[in-house]
Structures are given as structure tokens and as C-alpha cells.
Design a protein around this motif. Sequence first.
Motif, PDB file in Angstrom:
ATOM      1  N   TYR A 180       1.436  16.793  -1.398  1.00 21.12           N
ATOM      2  CA  TYR A 180       2.129  17.087  -0.139  1.00 21.12           C
ATOM      3  C   TYR A 180       2.745  15.846   0.491  1.00 21.12           C
ATOM      4  O   TYR A 180       3.489  15.947   1.463  1.00 21.12           O
ATOM      5  CB  TYR A 180       1.173  17.752   0.856  1.00 21.12           C
ATOM      6  CG  TYR A 180       0.029  16.872   1.323  1.00 21.12           C
ATOM      7  CD1 TYR A 180       0.153  16.047   2.447  1.00 21.12           C
ATOM      8  CD2 TYR A 180      -1.181  16.861   0.638  1.00 21.12           C
ATOM      9  CE1 TYR A 180      -0.893  15.238   2.859  1.00 21.12           C
ATOM     10  CE2 TYR A 180      -2.243  16.064   1.055  1.00 21.12           C
ATOM     11  CZ  TYR A 180      -2.091  15.257   2.164  1.00 21.12           C
ATOM     12  OH  TYR A 180      -3.132  14.461   2.573  1.00 21.12           O
ATOM     13  N   TYR A 181       2.451  14.659  -0.063  1.00 26.27           N
ATOM     14  CA  TYR A 181       3.031  13.435   0.488  1.00 26.27           C
ATOM     15  C   TYR A 181       3.106  12.380  -0.601  1.00 26.27           C
ATOM     16  O   TYR A 181       2.171  12.223  -1.396  1.00 26.27           O
ATOM     17  CB  TYR A 181       2.187  12.912   1.651  1.00 26.27           C
ATOM     18  CG  TYR A 181       2.781  11.691   2.338  1.00 26.27           C
ATOM     19  CD1 TYR A 181       3.855  11.818   3.211  1.00 26.27           C
ATOM     20  CD2 TYR A 181       2.271  10.419   2.099  1.00 26.27           C
ATOM     21  CE1 TYR A 181       4.407  10.718   3.826  1.00 26.27           C
ATOM     22  CE2 TYR A 181       2.809   9.308   2.723  1.00 26.27           C
ATOM     23  CZ  TYR A 181       3.879   9.463   3.581  1.00 26.27           C
ATOM     24  OH  TYR A 181       4.431   8.361   4.194  1.00 26.27           O
ATOM     25  N   VAL A 215       0.866  -1.181   0.000  1.00 24.19           N
ATOM     26  CA  VAL A 215       0.000   0.000   0.000  1.00 24.19           C
ATOM     27  C   VAL A 215       0.903   1.231   0.000  1.00 24.19           C
ATOM     28  O   VAL A 215       1.687   1.430   0.929  1.00 24.19           O
ATOM     29  CB  VAL A 215      -0.937   0.017   1.222  1.00 24.19           C
ATOM     30  CG1 VAL A 215      -1.802   1.278   1.199  1.00 24.19           C
ATOM     31  CG2 VAL A 215      -1.818  -1.227   1.256  1.00 24.19           C
ATOM     32  N   HIS A 216       0.814   2.023  -1.051  1.00 20.03           N
ATOM     33  CA  HIS A 216       1.623   3.231  -1.192  1.00 20.03           C
ATOM     34  C   HIS A 216       0.700   4.446  -1.149  1.00 20.03           C
ATOM     35  O   HIS A 216      -0.243   4.538  -1.933  1.00 20.03           O
ATOM     36  CB  HIS A 216       2.393   3.227  -2.518  1.00 20.03           C
ATOM     37  CG  HIS A 216       3.268   2.033  -2.707  1.00 20.03           C
ATOM     38  ND1 HIS A 216       4.181   1.608  -1.770  1.00 20.03           N
ATOM     39  CD2 HIS A 216       3.358   1.153  -3.741  1.00 20.03           C
ATOM     40  CE1 HIS A 216       4.813   0.541  -2.213  1.00 20.03           C
ATOM     41  NE2 HIS A 216       4.323   0.238  -3.404  1.00 20.03           N
ATOM     42  N   HIS A 217       0.974   5.375  -0.255  1.00 23.97           N
ATOM     43  CA  HIS A 217       0.081   6.521  -0.059  1.00 23.97           C
ATOM     44  C   HIS A 217       0.527   7.730  -0.882  1.00 23.97           C
ATOM     45  O   HIS A 217       1.718   8.036  -0.964  1.00 23.97           O
ATOM     46  CB  HIS A 217       0.045   6.909   1.422  1.00 23.97           C
ATOM     47  CG  HIS A 217      -0.407   5.804   2.323  1.00 23.97           C
ATOM     48  ND1 HIS A 217       0.442   4.827   2.784  1.00 23.97           N
ATOM     49  CD2 HIS A 217      -1.627   5.520   2.835  1.00 23.97           C
ATOM     50  CE1 HIS A 217      -0.232   3.986   3.549  1.00 23.97           C
ATOM     51  NE2 HIS A 217      -1.486   4.378   3.597  1.00 23.97           N
ATOM     52  N   LEU A 218      -0.479   8.392  -1.466  1.00 24.32           N
ATOM     53  CA  LEU A 218      -0.247   9.677  -2.125  1.00 24.32           C
ATOM     54  C   LEU A 218      -1.113  10.726  -1.441  1.00 24.32           C
ATOM     55  O   LEU A 218      -2.323  10.534  -1.282  1.00 24.32           O
ATOM     56  CB  LEU A 218      -0.613   9.615  -3.608  1.00 24.32           C
ATOM     57  CG  LEU A 218       0.363   8.911  -4.556  1.00 24.32           C
ATOM     58  CD1 LEU A 218      -0.189   8.931  -5.983  1.00 24.32           C
ATOM     59  CD2 LEU A 218       1.731   9.566  -4.525  1.00 24.32           C
ATOM     60  N   GLY A 219      -0.482  11.820  -1.039  1.00 26.38           N
ATOM     61  CA  GLY A 219      -1.219  12.924  -0.427  1.00 26.38           C
ATOM     62  C   GLY A 219      -1.373  14.061  -1.417  1.00 26.38           C
ATOM     63  O   GLY A 219      -0.389  14.640  -1.869  1.00 26.38           O
ATOM     64  N   LEU A 220      -2.616  14.362  -1.780  1.00 29.28           N
ATOM     65  CA  LEU A 220      -2.905  15.454  -2.710  1.00 29.28           C
ATOM     66  C   LEU A 220      -4.082  16.248  -2.173  1.00 29.28           C
ATOM     67  O   LEU A 220      -5.062  15.662  -1.721  1.00 29.28           O
ATOM     68  CB  LEU A 220      -3.261  14.906  -4.102  1.00 29.28           C
ATOM     69  CG  LEU A 220      -2.145  14.190  -4.870  1.00 29.28           C
ATOM     70  CD1 LEU A 220      -2.729  13.197  -5.855  1.00 29.28           C
ATOM     71  CD2 LEU A 220      -1.300  15.214  -5.617  1.00 29.28           C
ATOM     72  N   TYR A 221      -3.973  17.557  -2.187  1.00 25.90           N
ATOM     73  CA  TYR A 221      -5.129  18.363  -1.806  1.00 25.90           C
ATOM     74  C   TYR A 221      -5.420  19.355  -2.922  1.00 25.90           C
ATOM     75  O   TYR A 221      -4.560  19.652  -3.763  1.00 25.90           O
ATOM     76  CB  TYR A 221      -4.896  19.092  -0.480  1.00 25.90           C
ATOM     77  CG  TYR A 221      -3.934  20.250  -0.530  1.00 25.90           C
ATOM     78  CD1 TYR A 221      -4.386  21.545  -0.797  1.00 25.90           C
ATOM     79  CD2 TYR A 221      -2.569  20.072  -0.279  1.00 25.90           C
ATOM     80  CE1 TYR A 221      -3.505  22.617  -0.842  1.00 25.90           C
ATOM     81  CE2 TYR A 221      -1.691  21.131  -0.328  1.00 25.90           C
ATOM     82  CZ  TYR A 221      -2.161  22.398  -0.606  1.00 25.90           C
ATOM     83  OH  TYR A 221      -1.293  23.460  -0.653  1.00 25.90           O
TER      84      TYR A 221
END
Length: 228
Positions: free
Chosen positions: A121-122, A104-110
Amino acid sequence: MSLPTNVHVSTHPCLRAKLSRLRSKETHAREVKSLIHEISLIVSCEALAEALTAVDGPKGETPIGFEYTTTTLQPHAISIVPILRSGLGMVEAIQTLLPEPVAVHHLGLYREPTTLEPVEYYNNLPHHLTHPSSSTEPASRLAIVVDPVIATGGTCAAAIQTLREWGVGRIVVLSVVAAADGVRRAADEWPEGVDIWVAGVDAELTQSGMLKPGVGDVGDRLFLTIGK
């Protein structure tokens, strides 16, 4: 409603009823979480039936001594990529469906409030590089992107671009509900490499980029941060 050929809208009657329930402001946070999970499970069932192939594996043995041929999946290298934070609510459903654990690879986008364009942002993709040829490890053959809402499509398109640059072979996007224009924008980002599966499509967006009628802010509803 005309949509690209790589956008798939479920017609499952149970799914449509669950989506209707999710839209209601009377649905409390505990049920919102359950509905997101259940909708994700049905959508992923339909999507992965098309994206994965069952192949014969090595021989196995049953508890009473009979030999049988095991079944494995292709592609083998699969990862789940939730878009923070609301995408976290869909991860467990995909993990439940897949027969083996996957990364599981997380992408932070706002979304920037004024322009409504995505800001990253991540990013915890392994060996996050600008070009896949410089990676010391192969990227996933199949990335399953999970994000409950596709509104303007900017966030989804940015995630697709990031994963494509990382070197992924194919992308399946799973969503609960999408705006028509937004899902078209996301689908056009990499038409030959992406399939988008959704439970429902809404025709309109508000000026602030919210779906109409939509389901509200799923992240706020999941994590009880409404009114922040």
C-alpha cells in the motif's frame, strides 16, 4: 531445526534473554520499544560484520596533529528499508551502528486477513520502476530490510522481490523473531542475494498467521493500538 544456509540465528546469550523478556505480556510499551532497539542493535552488529568490509580511506589528522589513515565501508551505497509500521522500531538501532547517515526508504505491506498474502500500500523507493535498467539513478548496493516479525514469510518475500526489481545488489534482512516455515519461504525468494539474521525462530504458526509462542503484534505493542 533445519534452516537454509542464508538464515542466521543468533546464539548471543544477552539476545536470548532480551527476546524472552519481549515475549512476556507483562512487558509494557516503553520497555517493548527499548527491547526492540537493543535486540536490533545486537542482531545488526552480527549481520553487518559479515555484510560490510572496512577499507582504507583518505588521510586524516588527529586534534594534536598526527596523520592517520581513515577507514570507510564498502559497499558505500547503503539504504535502510523498514516494513511499515513495526519496522520503524528497528531503524534507530541501524542508524546508531552505521558510521555515516544513510537513506531510509519505507515499504508499506499488510497481510490480507483471509489469504494471509501481502498487499503493498506504500512504496517510496526513489524512481520506483518495474525494471532497474530504466532508472536514472543507481539503486543501493546493499539494502537493509528491517521487520521485527517474519510470520508466513509472504511480506518479507514481497519486499525482497520489490527491492530486487528496483536493482539492489544485495539484501540483508534483520528480524527479531521468525517462524521456521516463513523464514524458509523468505530465504528462498533470492538465495544468492539475501541473508536473513534473526534473534530467534519459532516452530509454529497459528491459523491466523501469528507466531507461537511469538511476541504478539509488535506494531500494536509499539504504538499502543492493541484492541483496535
